[in-house]
Write a protein that holds these residues in place. Structure first.
Motif, PDB file in Angstrom:
ATOM      1  N   ARG A  66    -133.937  34.509 -12.625  1.00  0.00           N
ATOM      2  CA  ARG A  66    -132.937  33.678 -13.242  1.00  0.00           C
ATOM      3  C   ARG A  66    -133.331  32.185 -13.074  1.00  0.00           C
ATOM      4  N   ASP A  67    -132.799  31.259 -13.926  1.00  0.00           N
ATOM      5  CA  ASP A  67    -133.166  29.885 -14.018  1.00  0.00           C
ATOM      6  C   ASP A  67    -132.467  29.226 -12.976  1.00  0.00           C
ATOM      7  N   PRO A  68    -132.981  28.533 -11.704  1.00  0.00           N
ATOM      8  CA  PRO A  68    -132.444  27.926 -10.446  1.00  0.00           C
ATOM      9  C   PRO A  68    -131.775  26.852 -10.736  1.00  0.00           C
ATOM     10  N   ASP A  69    -131.928  26.192 -12.029  1.00  0.00           N
ATOM     11  CA  ASP A  69    -130.995  25.081 -12.273  1.00  0.00           C
ATOM     12  C   ASP A  69    -129.737  25.244 -12.927  1.00  0.00           C
ATOM     13  N   VAL A  70    -129.541  26.897 -13.316  1.00  0.00           N
ATOM     14  CA  VAL A  70    -128.478  27.446 -13.802  1.00  0.00           C
ATOM     15  C   VAL A  70    -127.628  27.973 -12.591  1.00  0.00           C
ATOM     16  N   PHE A  71    -128.394  28.777 -11.689  1.00  0.00           N
ATOM     17  CA  PHE A  71    -127.760  29.471 -10.745  1.00  0.00           C
ATOM     18  C   PHE A  71    -127.985  28.633  -9.461  1.00  0.00           C
ATOM     19  N   THR A  72    -127.301  27.854  -9.408  1.00  0.00           N
ATOM     20  CA  THR A  72    -127.418  26.928  -8.152  1.00  0.00           C
ATOM     21  C   THR A  72    -126.682  27.482  -7.198  1.00  0.00           C
ATOM     22  N   PRO A  83    -131.310  32.642  -6.732  1.00  0.00           N
ATOM     23  CA  PRO A  83    -132.964  32.971  -6.938  1.00  0.00           C
ATOM     24  C   PRO A  83    -133.421  32.406  -5.561  1.00  0.00           C
ATOM     25  N   GLY A  84    -133.254  31.486  -4.880  1.00  0.00           N
ATOM     26  CA  GLY A  84    -133.841  30.933  -3.725  1.00  0.00           C
ATOM     27  C   GLY A  84    -135.283  30.693  -3.702  1.00  0.00           C
TER      28      GLY A  84
END
Length: 458
Positions: A66-72, A83-84
């Motif tokens: 997952r995109d960490p900029d979206v799933f913050t 995501p970590g």
């Protein structure tokens, strides 16, 4: 019945022992004469590799990132996905990997294997329906839901060997992986080993002999009249079958197959293996790279058609750092990349390279939770992914999906792969196994489902 047979009990024991010996034969189903004619060893036209990552892998690090900029972290209460990637302490790039030209996005643990995107099909959103290690593993090995923890049916490798009956010395090898056979002759059984030395020892001439009395009487059976005991316990004639099996085993041993897997030997071939896989001169060779080298050797030399292997473990990381899981995963994927490199650069006798003739299934028993627990690890999660590579499957594509809330298994139209939250179905391990069998034109009816046809090469 010969009433004056002086040793009826010992003869009965002998026949049972001989029958057990023959039933345990693992050196192929072809008669000795056919085997002797094939002793030059010709690779199977279609090869299969089943790669198990034991412990339950983190799909955010592998095939379902997952995109960490979206799933913050700020949205965790909403998405239940973290995501970590920023927690790694080894300098790993925080973003998923998308190689140029790839339709697949990979997690950071996939590392060198990502360059082979043009050989891959990734299946996401598989519902494992179990969070137990043994059940999940056996489910993926057989394509049948276990009864409790007990496996049902044959291993997929056994099913393949049973249907194709390859003319290779050891049709199936299972290295650190369970194997089952519920309907085929013993010749379809896998040769099970737990370390590379086991394979070397198995194929080496032994100083030990079969119990002298049993062997003496078995050999003597060839020239004696058939008794009632023999007729009852030896429908095909244990004595004759023993002679054939004994000659076949001797032929294998005389072929020196053990030296092919003894990578410490300073032969030209083994020197090349060590260089290709970065192996030490003196061993041991049970690292992930060493196991990958064993797979390549078995296929390329025409020793086996199917190899099932536990490539890497240490993935049941409920506790500890995210870096530990990442490192273990990456070790396995980099070793798998070396195997694909090797198979791609090696010509196959039937044309093309070995990857053109090899189907690879990469799996784990389940995944890890998308949220990090209080001990800085991840727990067991139902929604899984797997990887298909090579012959018989389409490449550079993704089939299925997991949800953007808690990575729940997504419902899809199994005929197209399109999302269908209203009328769609779950992807299950049996769909994957049916697809593997169908990719080689084999009977997949034992799975009781249709293969994922959009994944099949046309």
């Amino acid at each position: 019945m010969k009433k004056n047979d002086p040793t009826p009990t010992s003869r009965r024991t002998l026949l049972k022992a001989g029958a057990g010996f023959l039933g345990a034969s693992l050196l192929g189903g072809l008669p000795f004469r056919s085997f002797a004619q094939a002793a030059t060893l010709k690779p199977a036209d279609r090869c299969f590799v089943f790669v198990y990552f034991s412990g339950g892998w983190d799909q955010l690090l592998a095939f379902d990132p997952r995109d960490p900029d979206v799933f913050t972290p700020e949205r965790v209460a909403e998405t239940r996905i973290l995501p970590g990637y920023n927690l790694f302490t080894d300098g790993t790039a925080p973003f998923p990997i998308t190689p140029a030209g790839s339709n697949i996005t990979f997690g950071p643990a996939v590392a060198n294997l990502a360059k082979h995107y043009d050989r891959m099909a990734v299946v996401r959103g598989i519902n494992m329906t179990t969070l137990a290690h043994e059940e999940g593993m056996r489910y993926f090995i057989t394509g049948k839901r276990p009864i409790g923890a007990a496996a049902r049916g044959s291993s997929t490798a056994t099913e393949i060997v049973g249907q194709l009956v390859p003319t290779v010395p050891i049709p199936s090898i299972a290295y650190g992986v369970e194997s089952y056979n519920d309907r085929y002759a013993g010749s379809a059984n896998a040769l099970r080993v737990s370390r590379s030395k086991d394979l070397v020892d198995t194929l080496s001439p032994s100083k030990k002999r079969l119990d002298s009395q049993i062997e003496t009487e078995l050999l003597a059976l060839g020239g004696e009249p058939v008794t009632c005991d023999e007729a009852a316990l030896s429908a095909g004639g244990v004595g004759g079958a023993y002679h054939t099996s004994r000659e076949q085993v001797q032929q294998v041993l005389l072929g020196g197959l053990n030296t092919a897997f003894d990578f410490a030997l300073k032969t030209e071939a083994n020197n090349a293996v060590r260089a290709t896989y970065g192996l030490p001169d003196a061993g041991p060779y049970d690292s992930a790279a060493g196991r990958a080298a064993l797979v390549a050797t078995a296929l390329k030399l025409g020793i086996s058609q199917c190899v099932s292997i536990n490539l890497v473990g240490g993935l049941d990381t409920h506790f500890g750092t995210q870096t530990t899981h990442l490192t273990n995963l990456r070790t396995g994927f980099n070793a798998l990349s070396l195997l694909v490199d090797d198979l791609e650069k090696t010509s196959h006798p039937s044309g093309g390279n070995f990857m053109d003739h090899t189907t690879i299934l990469v799996f784990s028993e389940f995944a890890r939770t998308p949220l990090i627990n209080a001990t800085n690890g991840r727990d067991h999660h139902l929604t899984n992914s797997c990887l298909l590579m090579g012959a018989g499957v389409k490449h550079n594509m993704v089939f299925g999906h997991s949800g953007d809330i808690a990575m729940a298994s997504g419902l899809v139209d199994l005929k197209t792969g399109a999302k269908d939250p209203n009328n769609g179905e779950n992807i299950l391990p049996e769909h994957i196994i049916a697809t593997v069998l169908a990719s080689a034109g084999l009977d997949y009816s034992i799975t009781r489902v249709e293969p994922l046809k959009p994944l099949l090469a046309t």
